[in-house]
Design a protein around this motif. Structure first.
Motif, PDB file in Angstrom:
ATOM      1  N   PHE A   1       0.836  -1.209   0.000  1.00  0.00           N
ATOM      2  CA  PHE A   1       0.000   0.000   0.000  1.00  0.00           C
ATOM      3  C   PHE A   1       0.867   1.254   0.000  1.00  0.00           C
ATOM      4  N   MET A   2       1.981   1.202   0.699  1.00  0.00           N
ATOM      5  CA  MET A   2       2.886   2.348   0.725  1.00  0.00           C
ATOM      6  C   MET A   2       3.437   2.623  -0.671  1.00  0.00           C
ATOM      7  N   CYS A   3       3.819   1.566  -1.384  1.00  0.00           N
ATOM      8  CA  CYS A   3       4.310   1.732  -2.761  1.00  0.00           C
ATOM      9  C   CYS A   3       3.240   2.351  -3.654  1.00  0.00           C
ATOM     10  N   ILE A   4       2.013   1.870  -3.522  1.00  0.00           N
ATOM     11  CA  ILE A   4       0.912   2.404  -4.326  1.00  0.00           C
ATOM     12  C   ILE A   4       0.640   3.864  -3.971  1.00  0.00           C
ATOM     13  N   ALA A   5       0.675   4.199  -2.676  1.00  0.00           N
ATOM     14  CA  ALA A   5       0.443   5.578  -2.244  1.00  0.00           C
ATOM     15  C   ALA A   5       1.499   6.524  -2.803  1.00  0.00           C
ATOM     16  N   VAL A   6       2.753   6.080  -2.786  1.00  0.00           N
ATOM     17  CA  VAL A   6       3.827   6.898  -3.360  1.00  0.00           C
ATOM     18  C   VAL A   6       3.595   7.098  -4.856  1.00  0.00           C
ATOM     19  N   GLY A   7       3.221   6.026  -5.551  1.00  0.00           N
ATOM     20  CA  GLY A   7       2.952   6.141  -6.981  1.00  0.00           C
ATOM     21  C   GLY A   7       1.798   7.084  -7.277  1.00  0.00           C
ATOM     22  N   LEU A   8       0.750   7.024  -6.461  1.00  0.00           N
ATOM     23  CA  LEU A   8      -0.398   7.913  -6.651  1.00  0.00           C
ATOM     24  C   LEU A   8      -0.007   9.377  -6.451  1.00  0.00           C
ATOM     25  N   GLY A   9       0.736   9.639  -5.383  1.00  0.00           N
ATOM     26  CA  GLY A   9       1.141  11.016  -5.105  1.00  0.00           C
ATOM     27  C   GLY A   9       2.038  11.594  -6.176  1.00  0.00           C
ATOM     28  N   LEU A  10       3.026  10.814  -6.602  1.00  0.00           N
ATOM     29  CA  LEU A  10       3.946  11.305  -7.627  1.00  0.00           C
ATOM     30  C   LEU A  10       3.259  11.431  -8.976  1.00  0.00           C
ATOM     31  N   GLY A  11       2.369  10.492  -9.286  1.00  0.00           N
ATOM     32  CA  GLY A  11       1.635  10.572 -10.551  1.00  0.00           C
ATOM     33  C   GLY A  11       0.751  11.799 -10.627  1.00  0.00           C
ATOM     34  N   ALA A  12       0.278  12.272  -9.469  1.00  0.00           N
ATOM     35  CA  ALA A  12      -0.545  13.483  -9.409  1.00  0.00           C
ATOM     36  C   ALA A  12       0.309  14.744  -9.281  1.00  0.00           C
ATOM     37  N   ASN A  13       1.636  14.598  -9.392  1.00  0.00           N
ATOM     38  CA  ASN A  13       2.592  15.720  -9.305  1.00  0.00           C
ATOM     39  C   ASN A  13       2.622  16.380  -7.928  1.00  0.00           C
ATOM     40  N   GLN A  14       2.225  15.633  -6.908  1.00  0.00           N
ATOM     41  CA  GLN A  14       2.320  16.131  -5.532  1.00  0.00           C
ATOM     42  C   GLN A  14       3.667  15.693  -4.958  1.00  0.00           C
ATOM     43  N   TRP A  15       4.724  16.249  -5.538  1.00  0.00           N
ATOM     44  CA  TRP A  15       6.074  15.771  -5.233  1.00  0.00           C
ATOM     45  C   TRP A  15       6.485  16.052  -3.785  1.00  0.00           C
ATOM     46  N   LEU A  16       6.343  17.304  -3.344  1.00  0.00           N
ATOM     47  CA  LEU A  16       6.795  17.672  -2.002  1.00  0.00           C
ATOM     48  C   LEU A  16       6.034  16.914  -0.929  1.00  0.00           C
ATOM     49  N   ALA A  17       4.704  16.873  -1.060  1.00  0.00           N
ATOM     50  CA  ALA A  17       3.890  16.176  -0.057  1.00  0.00           C
ATOM     51  C   ALA A  17       4.232  14.691  -0.005  1.00  0.00           C
TER      52      ALA A  17
END
Length: 224
Positions: free
Chosen positions: A102-118
């Protein structure tokens, strides 16, 4: 009519290959860090090195999917339909494995949405908090305890559990095998010191003669 209204909406959003490259690069770094974190601080009985190899692949794949899908409403609807027929059939033996996935998926979701800093800040904080928690556990002695006996000896799990619960800080049944004339159980246990360990061994030998006892230190076994 409703379908026509949906597809009449603007479906294209500006897609930047530079943003995708940044997201993939950050995803590679974060998933690599998560992989090292899991190998070092994970408590799973399975092969942690082999399991963690999929972290980078899952993170980057999720990043790519979200980066592409967010640029088109039609693709977003198509993804919903595709996910409705996809099932994750790889056996996940322990909750800890599922948490890291789930952590891997969450990181992928955040980066894919361009929420890099968060995504970077949240990922680092989660790994730091988990590391601190695991270090507190490692102040105690964490071991894998394997017990085996012949079925004719009539060793009962409830009685074993009672003996261990009186002497162990933590006792978690991880595996039970029954083959031929033998039965075997594997526990994940925490103890305070070596004196309690010796007392525990004496108690087992007294209550369950001829039982086989094996201890493995999880922090010193490569690959698990």
């Amino acid at each position: 009519m409703f379908i026509l209204d949906i597809f009449s909406l603007p479906q294209k959003i500006d897609f930047s290959i530079n943003s995708l490259m940044i997201s993939l690069a950050l995803g590679a770094l974060l998933s690599w860090g998560l992989k090292i974190h899991y190998q070092r601080w994970g408590s799973s009985l399975s092969n942690r090195v082999a399991f963690s190899k999929v972290f980078v692949f899952i993170t980057l794949t999720t990043t790519l999917i979200i980066s592409i899908v967010k640029s088109s409403l039609a693709l977003s609807l198509g993804l919903v339909g595709a996910l409705s027929i996809v099932r994750f059939r790889t056996p996940v033996k322990e909750p800890e494995e599922l948490a890291y996935l789930f952590m891997c998926i969450a990181v992928g979701l955040g980066l894919g949405a361009n929420q890099w800093l968060a995504t970077v800040v949240a990922s680092c904080m989660i790994m730091a908090i988990t590391t601190f928690s695991q270090r507190q556990k490692n102040d105690e002695q964490s071991l894998f305890l394997a017990l085996d006996w012949k079925k004719s000896q009539e060793v009962y799990l409830n009685e074993l559990q009672n003996v261990m619960s009186n002497l162990m800080i933590e006792c978690d049944l991880r595996r039970f095998d029954s083959h031929g004339e033998c039965e075997e159980v594997v526990y994940y246990v925490n103890i305070k010191d070596s004196e309690i360990l010796l007392k525990f061994i004496d108690k087992l030998k007294m209550d369950f003669p001829n039982i086989g006892i094996s201890f493995l230190d999880k922090t010193k076994i490569p690959g698990i």
